[in-house]
Scaffold this active site. Sequence first.
Site, mmCIF file in Angstrom:
data_model
loop_
_atom_site.group_PDB
_atom_site.id
_atom_site.type_symbol
_atom_site.label_atom_id
_atom_site.label_comp_id
_atom_site.label_asym_id
_atom_site.label_seq_id
_atom_site.Cartn_x
_atom_site.Cartn_y
_atom_site.Cartn_z
ATOM 1 N N HIS A 49 5.122 -4.681 -2.026
ATOM 2 C CA HIS A 49 4.872 -4.947 -3.440
ATOM 3 C C HIS A 49 6.049 -4.520 -4.321
ATOM 4 O O HIS A 49 5.971 -4.634 -5.535
ATOM 5 C CB HIS A 49 3.625 -4.178 -3.869
ATOM 6 C CG HIS A 49 3.774 -2.720 -3.596
ATOM 7 N ND1 HIS A 49 3.591 -2.196 -2.332
ATOM 8 C CD2 HIS A 49 4.160 -1.703 -4.380
ATOM 9 C CE1 HIS A 49 3.847 -0.904 -2.374
ATOM 10 N NE2 HIS A 49 4.193 -0.574 -3.599
ATOM 11 N N ASP B 232 -0.428 -9.148 -2.732
ATOM 12 C CA ASP B 232 0.906 -8.634 -3.069
ATOM 13 C C ASP B 232 2.028 -9.434 -2.414
ATOM 14 O O ASP B 232 1.783 -10.450 -1.745
ATOM 15 C CB ASP B 232 1.015 -7.140 -2.716
ATOM 16 C CG ASP B 232 1.093 -6.892 -1.219
ATOM 17 O OD1 ASP B 232 0.541 -7.709 -0.457
ATOM 18 O OD2 ASP B 232 1.694 -5.884 -0.807
ATOM 19 N N ASP C 248 3.889 -9.235 0.235
ATOM 20 C CA ASP C 248 3.854 -9.577 1.666
ATOM 21 C C ASP C 248 2.441 -9.886 2.161
ATOM 22 O O ASP C 248 2.223 -10.035 3.362
ATOM 23 C CB ASP C 248 4.469 -8.449 2.507
ATOM 24 C CG ASP C 248 3.670 -7.169 2.429
ATOM 25 O OD1 ASP C 248 3.078 -6.897 1.375
ATOM 26 O OD2 ASP C 248 3.619 -6.425 3.432
ATOM 27 N N ASP D 244 -0.472 -8.171 2.268
ATOM 28 C CA ASP D 244 -1.417 -7.252 2.910
ATOM 29 C C ASP D 244 -2.335 -6.547 1.918
ATOM 30 O O ASP D 244 -3.338 -5.966 2.314
ATOM 31 C CB ASP D 244 -0.700 -6.249 3.838
ATOM 32 C CG ASP D 244 0.372 -5.446 3.140
ATOM 33 O OD1 ASP D 244 0.590 -5.655 1.928
ATOM 34 O OD2 ASP D 244 1.009 -4.601 3.802
ATOM 35 N N ARG D 245 -2.008 -6.610 0.618
ATOM 36 C CA ARG D 245 -2.900 -5.983 -0.373
ATOM 37 C C ARG D 245 -3.765 -7.034 -1.054
ATOM 38 O O ARG D 245 -3.443 -8.226 -1.043
ATOM 39 C CB ARG D 245 -2.079 -5.277 -1.458
ATOM 40 C CG ARG D 245 -1.243 -4.157 -0.932
ATOM 41 C CD ARG D 245 -0.547 -3.417 -2.053
ATOM 42 N NE ARG D 245 0.160 -2.279 -1.494
ATOM 43 C CZ ARG D 245 0.460 -1.173 -2.159
ATOM 44 N NH1 ARG D 245 0.115 -1.062 -3.420
ATOM 45 N NH2 ARG D 245 1.092 -0.189 -1.577
ATOM 46 N N LYS E 247 -3.308 -4.253 7.184
ATOM 47 C CA LYS E 247 -4.272 -4.595 6.154
ATOM 48 C C LYS E 247 -4.044 -6.053 5.790
ATOM 49 O O LYS E 247 -2.960 -6.587 6.019
ATOM 50 C CB LYS E 247 -4.143 -3.668 4.960
ATOM 51 C CG LYS E 247 -2.765 -3.559 4.336
ATOM 52 C CD LYS E 247 -2.773 -2.444 3.310
ATOM 53 C CE LYS E 247 -1.498 -2.406 2.502
ATOM 54 N NZ LYS E 247 -0.529 -1.430 2.999
HETATM 55 C C1 VG1 Z 1 1.741 3.256 -0.412
HETATM 56 C C2 VG1 Z 1 0.238 3.438 -0.427
HETATM 57 C C3 VG1 Z 1 -0.297 3.400 0.986
HETATM 58 C C4 VG1 Z 1 0.135 2.101 1.682
HETATM 59 C C5 VG1 Z 1 1.637 1.962 1.603
HETATM 60 C C6 VG1 Z 1 2.120 0.650 2.167
HETATM 61 O O1 VG1 Z 1 2.342 4.331 0.281
HETATM 62 O O2 VG1 Z 1 -0.103 4.638 -1.067
HETATM 63 O O3 VG1 Z 1 -1.690 3.527 0.951
HETATM 64 O O4 VG1 Z 1 -0.267 2.092 3.024
HETATM 65 O O5 VG1 Z 1 2.061 2.038 0.243
HETATM 66 O O6 VG1 Z 1 1.554 -0.447 1.509
HETATM 67 P P1 VG1 Z 1 3.018 5.579 -0.455
HETATM 68 O O7 VG1 Z 1 3.596 6.434 0.632
HETATM 69 O O8 VG1 Z 1 4.027 5.035 -1.408
HETATM 70 O O9 VG1 Z 1 1.912 6.244 -1.204
HETATM 71 V V1 VG1 Z 1 2.423 -1.869 1.373
HETATM 72 O O10 VG1 Z 1 1.446 -3.112 0.742
HETATM 73 O O11 VG1 Z 1 3.663 -1.347 0.381
HETATM 74 O O12 VG1 Z 1 2.943 -2.157 2.894
HETATM 75 CO CO CO Z 2 2.141 -4.980 0.997
#
Ligand code: VG1
Ligand code: CO
Length: 560
Positions: A115, A279, A281, A283-284, A379
């Site tokens: 994202h 998002d 990629d 996954d969100r 996800k």
């Molecule tokens: C963040 C989120 C976490 C998620 C990660 C990757 O990590 O808090 O829950 O798994 O992003 O999501 P962090 O360490 O910044 O809190 V994604 O959609 O960026 O792959």
């Molecule tokens: Co993502």
Amino acid sequence: MSIKEFKTTAFSDQKPGTSGLRKRVKVFQGEHYTENFVQAILDAMPNGGKGSTLVIGGDGRYWARETVQTIFKIGAAVGVKKFIVGQDSILSTPAASNIIRKYKTDGGILLTASHNPGGPNADFGIKFNTSNGGPAPESVTNKIFEITKTLKSYKMLDAGTLDITKIGSFKYGPVDVEIIDSVKDYVEIMETIFDFPLISKFVSSTPEFTILFDGLHGVTGPYGRAIFVDTLKLSEDVLQNCIPLQDFGGGHPDPNLTYAHDLVAAVEKKQIVFGAASDGDGDRNMIYGAGAFVTPSDSVAVIADWADSIPYFKKGGVHGVARSMPTSKAIDAVGKAHGWEFFEVPTGWKFFGNLMDAGRLSICGEESFGTGSDHVREKDGVWAIVAWLNILAAANQGKSKLVTIKEILLDHYKKYGRNFFSRYDYEEVSSEGANALIDNLDKLFASPNFKGSKYKASSSDASFDVSDVYNFTYTDPIDGSVSKNQGHVITFSDGSRVVFRLSGTGSHGATVRMYIEKYSKNESEYGNSAADGLKPLIEVALEITQLKKFLGRDEPTVIT
Ligand code: VG1
Ligand code: CO
């Protein structure tokens, strides 16, 4: 065609974070930077890169296409047997996970910073997934990091540039390269999971059930089109921002109330009943209908409670549920009511993989708009959105009046109580300030008087007694690996909780996250906003930690 060896200098900053290595594009464009990291991945692969079959995909952001060619060159030199590549480098993260699993490959390299904004002046990222389709576990990412710190050279086969825009079978030197349709396999697996005939009947016979899907100019546009327009036969009008762009149109492709403003505005203006976004990629996800925002922590709890309406779970059963530690405890209650095994893991999807592989986890989620199941090992934004459509279609069966998202949520709260939840992000603060805040928490946690102390809110009579404090450590029940330092937790005697952790996905500076949760069984509060429900607790959390002083910020950058 010969293999050439290039002398390089090692980098000290290529440690993969929560989800791969993310840096500014300009950093990846620096001499040797991308090459070193790709070489390290191939050297760190559990069974080695030689003779392997690897998937390459990503969100199509700026610098992805150049990196695909770099992977061809280094991979060919290492002796990779075959690359399976999403057309024009595009595969959503869950779609890539599916391809890795479906074609029994040795893993995949995902070119995404999720994202984070994209484009020449924004972020790029590289992530390695193992043969189960999931993000590499810490044992592998640590090995990658060790290699990057000492790498002296990398090797490349220069067989020119291979056109990756055309589907088909090709050769890169001796390596087989298959360029595949980015969407087809993904739609196929979705069709085996959900009750598309039911959803289709519901949406086509219920014109008042209006739908809007926003791809935020990320990778999910074509996936949304394949599902909403091609499969469910809805009109083009249900799609918004669905053309993937290398810079996401200059936006921040994160589906939350702040960054998905186009969706929020359209839903409110047209009173859309079912709005959803994904998002960069894919996954969100965010589920947002007129007057009803679904907190991600609630979303996974509702999906689990309604699992029986989804053919995949009806047939295969639900084998365990889980959430990341800071995610609200809404799903815990659902797991308990159904008698399912429950797990609490650190932040980041990689921790769910082992449990899924062992057949002990079916549905899980994170508060950060991540929801998914064991159909893949990532996800899955579009999966969550279709899951909600499936649930709404089931809930509306035989009903004369439309059952909306809001009613589903209220019913859920009546059954289980409501976990008010919010996250405050303080983005790009100074690393010194962030570290001082955490050091201070360590000191507080160690002081004998902190546990048992009482704090009063500033704007009301509410007060909170500190009942427990700890820095979360996780021991993986499958392989026994231990992950320490996963977040500072303060719990209060009424069951409320505040969590602090440093983000592991930022590309520079530090980001502090504060997670706030309060449980209520008081029906008259269920309709309140999270902001109102949590106000006193937030005041207390800020006072205890002196967060504003340490970070020099009065307000968070983003509230979700
Ligand atoms: C963040 C989120 C976490 C998620 C990660 C990757 O990590 O808090 O829950 O798994 O992003 O999501 P962090 O360490 O910044 O809190 V994604 O959609 O960026 O792959
Ligand atoms: Co993502």
